[in-house]
Structures are given as structure tokens and as C-alpha cells.
Design a protein around this motif. Structure first.
Motif, PDB file in Angstrom:
ATOM      1  N   VAL A  39      47.053  44.457  61.498  1.00 36.89           N
ATOM      2  CA  VAL A  39      45.993  44.846  60.677  1.00 36.89           C
ATOM      3  C   VAL A  39      45.612  43.674  59.930  1.00 36.89           C
ATOM      4  CG1 VAL A  39      45.028  46.350  58.910  1.00 36.89           C
ATOM      5  CG2 VAL A  39      46.548  47.158  60.538  1.00 36.89           C
ATOM      6  N   LEU A  40      44.240  43.400  59.808  1.00 36.89           N
ATOM      7  CA  LEU A  40      43.507  42.462  58.944  1.00 36.89           C
ATOM      8  C   LEU A  40      42.654  43.372  57.877  1.00 36.89           C
ATOM      9  CD1 LEU A  40      42.067  39.737  58.219  1.00 36.89           C
ATOM     10  CD2 LEU A  40      40.429  40.088  59.930  1.00 36.89           C
ATOM     11  N   VAL A  41      43.231  43.016  56.738  1.00 35.84           N
ATOM     12  CA  VAL A  41      42.315  43.546  55.479  1.00 35.84           C
ATOM     13  C   VAL A  41      41.448  42.675  55.109  1.00 35.84           C
ATOM     14  CG1 VAL A  41      42.777  44.515  53.220  1.00 35.84           C
ATOM     15  CG2 VAL A  41      44.333  45.023  54.857  1.00 35.84           C
ATOM     16  N   VAL A  42      40.254  43.217  54.655  1.00 33.25           N
ATOM     17  CA  VAL A  42      39.064  42.101  54.598  1.00 33.25           C
ATOM     18  C   VAL A  42      38.456  42.822  53.070  1.00 33.25           C
ATOM     19  CG1 VAL A  42      36.881  41.201  55.004  1.00 33.25           C
ATOM     20  CG2 VAL A  42      38.677  41.511  56.815  1.00 33.25           C
ATOM     21  N   ASP A  43      38.596  42.110  51.927  1.00 35.71           N
ATOM     22  CA  ASP A  43      37.726  42.591  50.867  1.00 35.71           C
ATOM     23  C   ASP A  43      37.754  41.548  49.910  1.00 35.71           C
ATOM     24  OD1 ASP A  43      37.603  43.901  48.093  1.00 35.71           O
ATOM     25  OD2 ASP A  43      37.659  45.757  49.472  1.00 35.71           O
ATOM     26  N   ASP A  44      36.515  41.322  49.428  1.00 32.52           N
ATOM     27  CA  ASP A  44      36.060  40.361  48.365  1.00 32.52           C
ATOM     28  C   ASP A  44      36.950  40.363  47.251  1.00 32.52           C
ATOM     29  OD1 ASP A  44      34.559  42.418  47.523  1.00 32.52           O
ATOM     30  OD2 ASP A  44      33.315  41.062  46.319  1.00 32.52           O
ATOM     31  N   ASP A  45      37.483  41.429  46.694  1.00 34.43           N
ATOM     32  CA  ASP A  45      38.264  41.457  45.437  1.00 34.43           C
ATOM     33  C   ASP A  45      39.676  41.282  45.902  1.00 34.43           C
ATOM     34  OD1 ASP A  45      39.823  42.611  43.455  1.00 34.43           O
ATOM     35  OD2 ASP A  45      38.036  43.611  42.690  1.00 34.43           O
ATOM     36  N   PHE A  46      40.268  40.327  45.567  1.00 42.06           N
ATOM     37  CA  PHE A  46      41.818  40.180  45.889  1.00 42.06           C
ATOM     38  C   PHE A  46      42.728  41.284  45.397  1.00 42.06           C
ATOM     39  CE2 PHE A  46      40.035  36.028  45.825  1.00 42.06           C
ATOM     40  CZ  PHE A  46      40.939  35.310  46.802  1.00 42.06           C
ATOM     41  N   VAL A  52      41.878  44.587  44.989  1.00 44.99           N
ATOM     42  CA  VAL A  52      41.596  45.913  46.129  1.00 44.99           C
ATOM     43  C   VAL A  52      42.185  45.513  47.358  1.00 44.99           C
ATOM     44  CG1 VAL A  52      39.840  47.055  47.133  1.00 44.99           C
ATOM     45  CG2 VAL A  52      39.566  46.251  44.995  1.00 44.99           C
ATOM     46  N   ALA A  53      42.002  44.277  47.819  1.00 46.46           N
ATOM     47  CA  ALA A  53      42.757  43.809  49.252  1.00 46.46           C
ATOM     48  C   ALA A  53      44.189  44.129  49.163  1.00 46.46           C
ATOM     49  CB  ALA A  53      42.393  42.378  49.639  1.00 46.46           C
ATOM     50  N   GLU A  54      44.871  43.665  47.945  1.00 42.64           N
ATOM     51  CA  GLU A  54      46.489  43.840  47.919  1.00 42.64           C
ATOM     52  C   GLU A  54      46.627  45.258  47.901  1.00 42.64           C
ATOM     53  OE1 GLU A  54      50.355  42.806  47.877  1.00 42.64           O
ATOM     54  OE2 GLU A  54      48.495  41.413  48.102  1.00 42.64           O
ATOM     55  N   THR A  66      48.947  41.780  58.984  1.00 41.72           N
ATOM     56  CA  THR A  66      49.367  40.373  59.418  1.00 41.72           C
ATOM     57  C   THR A  66      48.327  39.281  58.714  1.00 41.72           C
ATOM     58  OG1 THR A  66      47.924  40.417  61.227  1.00 41.72           O
ATOM     59  CG2 THR A  66      50.180  40.947  61.451  1.00 41.72           C
ATOM     60  N   ALA A  67      47.208  39.939  58.160  1.00 38.93           N
ATOM     61  CA  ALA A  67      46.247  38.679  57.667  1.00 38.93           C
ATOM     62  C   ALA A  67      45.454  39.365  56.489  1.00 38.93           C
ATOM     63  CB  ALA A  67      45.501  38.144  58.381  1.00 38.93           C
ATOM     64  N   ARG A  68      45.056  38.736  55.413  1.00 39.81           N
ATOM     65  CA  ARG A  68      44.052  39.013  54.509  1.00 39.81           C
ATOM     66  C   ARG A  68      43.047  38.098  54.382  1.00 39.81           C
ATOM     67  NH1 ARG A  68      49.085  39.668  52.470  1.00 39.81           N
ATOM     68  NH2 ARG A  68      49.747  41.962  51.136  1.00 39.81           N
ATOM     69  N   LEU A  86      42.730  55.686  42.628  1.00 41.69           N
ATOM     70  CA  LEU A  86      42.385  54.164  42.229  1.00 41.69           C
ATOM     71  C   LEU A  86      43.131  53.557  41.018  1.00 41.69           C
ATOM     72  CD1 LEU A  86      40.148  51.923  42.835  1.00 41.69           C
ATOM     73  CD2 LEU A  86      38.613  53.173  41.509  1.00 41.69           C
ATOM     74  N   ILE A  87      43.140  54.404  40.031  1.00 39.50           N
ATOM     75  CA  ILE A  87      43.867  53.780  38.619  1.00 39.50           C
ATOM     76  C   ILE A  87      45.069  53.760  38.828  1.00 39.50           C
ATOM     77  CG2 ILE A  87      44.178  54.565  36.270  1.00 39.50           C
ATOM     78  CD1 ILE A  87      41.754  56.059  35.959  1.00 39.50           C
ATOM     79  N   CYS A  88      45.897  54.646  39.429  1.00 42.80           N
ATOM     80  CA  CYS A  88      47.268  54.484  39.668  1.00 42.80           C
ATOM     81  C   CYS A  88      47.487  53.197  40.629  1.00 42.80           C
ATOM     82  CB  CYS A  88      47.875  55.536  40.547  1.00 42.80           C
ATOM     83  SG  CYS A  88      47.961  57.057  39.492  1.00 42.80           S
ATOM     84  N   GLY A  89      46.719  52.966  41.599  1.00 39.76           N
ATOM     85  CA  GLY A  89      46.631  51.525  42.422  1.00 39.76           C
ATOM     86  C   GLY A  89      46.600  50.456  41.598  1.00 39.76           C
ATOM     87  N   VAL A  90      45.745  50.418  40.660  1.00 37.87           N
ATOM     88  CA  VAL A  90      45.325  49.211  39.767  1.00 37.87           C
ATOM     89  C   VAL A  90      46.735  48.921  39.024  1.00 37.87           C
ATOM     90  CG1 VAL A  90      43.956  48.303  37.933  1.00 37.87           C
ATOM     91  CG2 VAL A  90      42.958  49.171  39.916  1.00 37.87           C
TER      92      VAL A  90
END
Length: 230
Positions: free
Chosen positions: A4-11, A13-15, A30-32, A168-172
């Protein structure tokens, strides 16, 4: 394994999204990428099965990226994960071949259901293709593999609280390397400060967060919250 390639401008959120993917058996990140250019480079290198793609990128939209990929002959599968929920964007995503469309904020359960259905699709295509079968029944099996059951609601949430916002809050907080204030949580999630405070108070009372006080020059302590590992 499905790469999977994860694409998001926010580092951040991508993580978070990458950590979610890592929890689903059979998938690995395998890539961000944080821009369309980085994402296209990753796809061109090969060995990417699935792209989890945000629409709002700094250099191009996600759909413009998908269009470029298709023009260049890249058939890599795409699941859109974005805050863009207008009908026009959703329709364009469908026409460009996006297999699923997940609107932010979302829960781990919602993402997992999409990934599970994607894995089921690949298994079905391999099974049907291996037998050389054709006909309506086989076509129905392939399209049916993409159906997902609605995610169940989380029990025990107070009135006015939603599972996606809680998640969302828990993830942050889970990905933070230090305790965060309500203001910092609001900034990272895009929520209002009052909404963040309300959810943080509930999570702390439920024993999922640790509350600490930071004293500054004003004399009034700042409430800071940290994730408590289960």
C-alpha cells in the motif's frame, strides 16, 4: 501481502493512516507520499498494489493524479480517503475507477471494512480468472466482493459525540510524542477548541487519556492530555 502507498499532505494524518493499515492482516505500507509528484514517483517504481489517496494535495488534486496514472498506463488500484464529500468529486472518482471512497474523519473499523473488501475482490478475481470462468454469475461475484457492511456504532458514547470524531482525536493523541493541549488537538484535527475539549474531557473520564497540568506565567494551569496504552 498487499503493498500500500499512503498519500496525504499532512504528515501526521499519513502516519495515522499507515498505522491503521498495518493493523489489517495481509496489508503493509511500503511507501508514503505527501504530494502528487511523490506519489506518482512511487507508483512508477512499481510494486504498489493499492493507493490510499487524499484529494487535497499541494501540487495537484488526487483525482488529477489518478487521471495522470491512467494516461501513463498505471492500473494501480485506488481508494480515496479525503474530506472532499461533494457529489462532483465523488462522481469523478467513480469514473476514474476508484474502488472505494472514504470521507474523513473515519474510524479504523470503516477503513478496515474497505481493505477487507478489497482483499476479497483480489481473491475473487484470482479464483475466477484462474478457472477461466465467464458469465454473469462470475461477474456478479467480482462486483459483489466490493460491497461493505455498514460499520457498527460504538456503544457508550455520550449524546452529541460521534465515533469518527472520537477515533480522530484518539489517533492524534496516540501518535503524539508528548501530551497535547485542547488547542493543539483542535489544530491537528481541524475541530473547534470547544469540541476538542468536550471529547477530551469524556475520554479522560473514561480512563483512555491521562490529564496533567502545566503551569505557566499566568498562574492558570493548562490542561494537557496523553494517550493511555490499554
Amino acid at each position: 501481502m498487499i503493498d500500500v502507498l499512503v498519500v496525504d499532505d499532512d504528515f501526521r494524518v499519513a502516519e495515522i493512516n499507515a498505522k491503521y493499515v498495518g493493523k489489517v492482516p495481509g496489508f503493509r505500507v511500503t511507501a508514503r507520499a505527501h504530494s502528487a509528484a511523490q506519489a506518482l514517483t512511487a507508483v512508477e517504481r512499481g510494486a504498489i498494489d493499492l493507493v490510499l489517496l487524499d484529494h487535497y494535495l499541494p501540487d495537484q488534486t488526487g483525482l488529477e493524479l489518478v487521471h495522470r496514472m491512467r494516461e501513463q498506463g498505471h492500473g494501480t488500484d485506488v481508494i480515496m480517503i479525503t474530506a472532499a464529500s461533494d457529489v462532483t468529486t465523488v462522481q469523478k472518482a467513480m469514473r476514474l475507477g476508484a474502488l472505494h471512497y472514504l470521507v474523513k474523519p473515519f474510524t479504523f473499523t470503516a477503513l478496515r471494512s474497505r481493505l477487507d473488501s478489497y482483499a476479497a475482490l483480489r481473491r475473487t478475481v484470482d479464483r475466477v480468472g484462474g478457472r477461466g470462468l465467464t458469465g454473469q454469475e462470475q461477474v456478479d461475484r467480482i462486483f459483489g466482493a466490493l460491497r461493505t457492511a455498514p460499520a457498527p456504532s460504538a456503544p457508550g458514547l455520550p449524546s452529541g459525540h460521534s465515533e469518527p470524531t472520537t477515533d480522530l482525536i484518539c489517533g492524534v493523541l496516540h501518535s503524539a510524542d508528548q501530551p497535547l493541549s485542547a488547542h493543539e488537538v483542535a489544530t491537528r484535527t481541524g475541530l473547534s477548541r470547544s469540541t476538542a475539549q468536550r471529547y477530551l474531557r469524556h475520554l479522560e473520564q473514561a480512563g483512555r487519556l491521562r490529564l496533567s497540568l502545566k503551569y505557566g506565567d499566568t498562574g492558570r494551569p493548562e490542561h494537557r492530555y496523553a494517550w493511555l496504552a490499554p
